[in-house]
Write an enzyme that holds these catalytic residues in place. Structure first.
Site, PDB file in Angstrom:
ATOM      1  N   ASP A 137       0.895  -1.049  -0.003  1.00  0.00           N
ATOM      2  CA  ASP A 137       0.104  -0.058   0.043  1.00  0.00           C
ATOM      3  C   ASP A 137       0.918   1.363   0.056  1.00  0.00           C
ATOM      4  O   ASP A 137       1.576   1.619   0.943  1.00  0.00           O
ATOM      5  CB  ASP A 137      -1.015   0.105   1.017  1.00  0.00           C
ATOM      6  CG  ASP A 137      -2.186   1.003   1.362  1.00  0.00           C
ATOM      7  OD1 ASP A 137      -2.100   1.831   0.299  1.00  0.00           O
ATOM      8  OD2 ASP A 137      -2.745   1.265   2.131  1.00  0.00           O
ATOM      9  N   ASP A 227      -2.782   2.556  -6.115  1.00  0.00           N
ATOM     10  CA  ASP A 227      -1.783   2.528  -4.997  1.00  0.00           C
ATOM     11  C   ASP A 227      -1.630   1.293  -4.277  1.00  0.00           C
ATOM     12  O   ASP A 227      -0.958   1.323  -3.301  1.00  0.00           O
ATOM     13  CB  ASP A 227      -2.088   3.653  -4.214  1.00  0.00           C
ATOM     14  CG  ASP A 227      -3.474   3.859  -3.514  1.00  0.00           C
ATOM     15  OD1 ASP A 227      -4.354   2.816  -4.119  1.00  0.00           O
ATOM     16  OD2 ASP A 227      -3.674   4.761  -2.668  1.00  0.00           O
ATOM     17  N   GLU A 228      -2.217   0.160  -4.593  1.00  0.00           N
ATOM     18  CA  GLU A 228      -2.185  -0.960  -3.793  1.00  0.00           C
ATOM     19  C   GLU A 228      -2.304  -2.351  -4.856  1.00  0.00           C
ATOM     20  O   GLU A 228      -2.722  -2.193  -5.797  1.00  0.00           O
ATOM     21  CB  GLU A 228      -3.068  -1.042  -2.524  1.00  0.00           C
ATOM     22  CG  GLU A 228      -4.536  -0.978  -2.898  1.00  0.00           C
ATOM     23  CD  GLU A 228      -5.351  -0.794  -1.914  1.00  0.00           C
ATOM     24  OE1 GLU A 228      -5.405  -1.784  -1.165  1.00  0.00           O
ATOM     25  OE2 GLU A 228      -6.536  -0.050  -2.041  1.00  0.00           O
TER      26      GLU A 228
END
Length: 313
Positions: A137, A227-228
């Site tokens: 993350d 983003d993860e």
């Protein structure tokens, strides 16, 4: 339990005092007639939004929640959240009434508990602890990209978005500002907040770089947004004779070296546990949940229900 963490990537240079440090009052009914008077604790929690568990936020958000309630009261958002809270309260009341009726009618509660215990034991026996799953993350991703391209924002209380915020710097989070929050409420919590417009093309560009790095460790990795992502590093660790902690440390170091962005990570036997674990040492840290059934059960017992994904309350 193994863990690695460093200090926050941002520190506030503002002299203003966060709302979180103001002495907090009770939000449960607020019998003194102040802000939130007559509101249930569950409604106040709804008004605060789903991001109250974000890293960098104050542990005691009572005063922040009161400001949000005051700014929201009377709005369409408030009326919608109040309606949903009332509907949920009615469902809970109906379930409790049904339970009481069954008990009064002589339901075999011990027998029902035995059935439930058997089902839990069967689920426990099927628990798979053979795979090493990682949740990567990126830390305050949009805000971090903005600081990368504009270093003058480092240490400032700023957020990204417009109308509704998509993220907030860690400095802004100390004031209660967070993703999903309307900009006007954020500025009530932090009047000097800087708001930067979204640049989705730039976030997508750097996201592509991050995902390509992750594929070096698991070619079939599973992106879960810009983003993860989730990785299964079981094979990588075995092939390269490294521990999960060592592998994840290398992943994070590679991301930092090639993109100048930090990432946090959770290591666990499945996706759900890995995602929860990735929050433990944010920002710029990692956490490995031991692959032991008893430790995993103890870990889950301490968590609020809202921390478990896909449970809507």
């Amino acid at each position: 339990m193994n863990s690695t963490a460093t200090g926050p990537e941002e520190t506030s240079s503002d002299s203003s005092k966060p709302a979180a440090n103001i002495p907090a009052g009770s939000t449960d009914g607020n019998k003194d007639g102040g802000v939130g008077a007559g509101m249930s604790a569950s409604l106040l929690h709804r008004l605060a939004g789903p991001s109250t568990g974000k890293a960098g936020l104050a542990r005691d958000q009572t005063e922040i929640t009161k400001v949000i309630a005051e700014a929201s009261e009377g709005s369409k958002f408030y009326q919608n959240e109040k309606r949903k809270d009332e509907e949920l309260s009615k469902k809970i009341e109906m379930m409790l009434q049904l339970r009481d009726q069954l008990i009064a009618a002589g339901a075999d509660m011990l027998g029902l508990e035995a059935v439930a215990d058997k089902a839990l034991a069967e689920l426990e026996a099927s628990r798979d602890l053979t795979q090493t799953i990682v949740h990567i993350d990126m830390d305050s991703y949009y805000a971090s990209v903005e600081m990368l391209d504009n270093p003058s924002l480092i240490g400032k209380t700023f957020a990204v978005g417009g109308g509704v915020l998509t993220t907030a710097s860690y400095a802004a989070r100390t004031f209660g500002v967070r993703s999903g929050m309307p900009e006007y409420i954020a500025k009530k919590l932090c009047p000097h907040l800087i708001v930067v417009k979204n640049r989705f093309h730039r976030y997508s560009e750097l996201s592509g770089q991050v995902m390509n790095i992750l594929r070096r460790f698991d070619p079939t990795m599973d992106p879960a947004g810009t983003d993860e992502a989730y990785l299964n590093i079981t094979s990588y660790c075995k092939t390269n004779n490294v521990s999960p902690d060592e592998c994840v440390q290398k992943i994070r170091e590679t991301i930092l070296e090639e993109t100048k962005l930090t990432a946090s990570a959770g290591i666990a036997p499945n996706k759900m546990l890995a995602k929860i674990s990735s929050e433990k040492n944010k920002p710029n840290g990692q956490y490995c949940l031991q692959f032991d059934p008893e430790i995993i059960r103890d870990f889950m017992k301490t968590l609020p229900i809202r921390r478990v994904s896909n449970i809507l309350i």
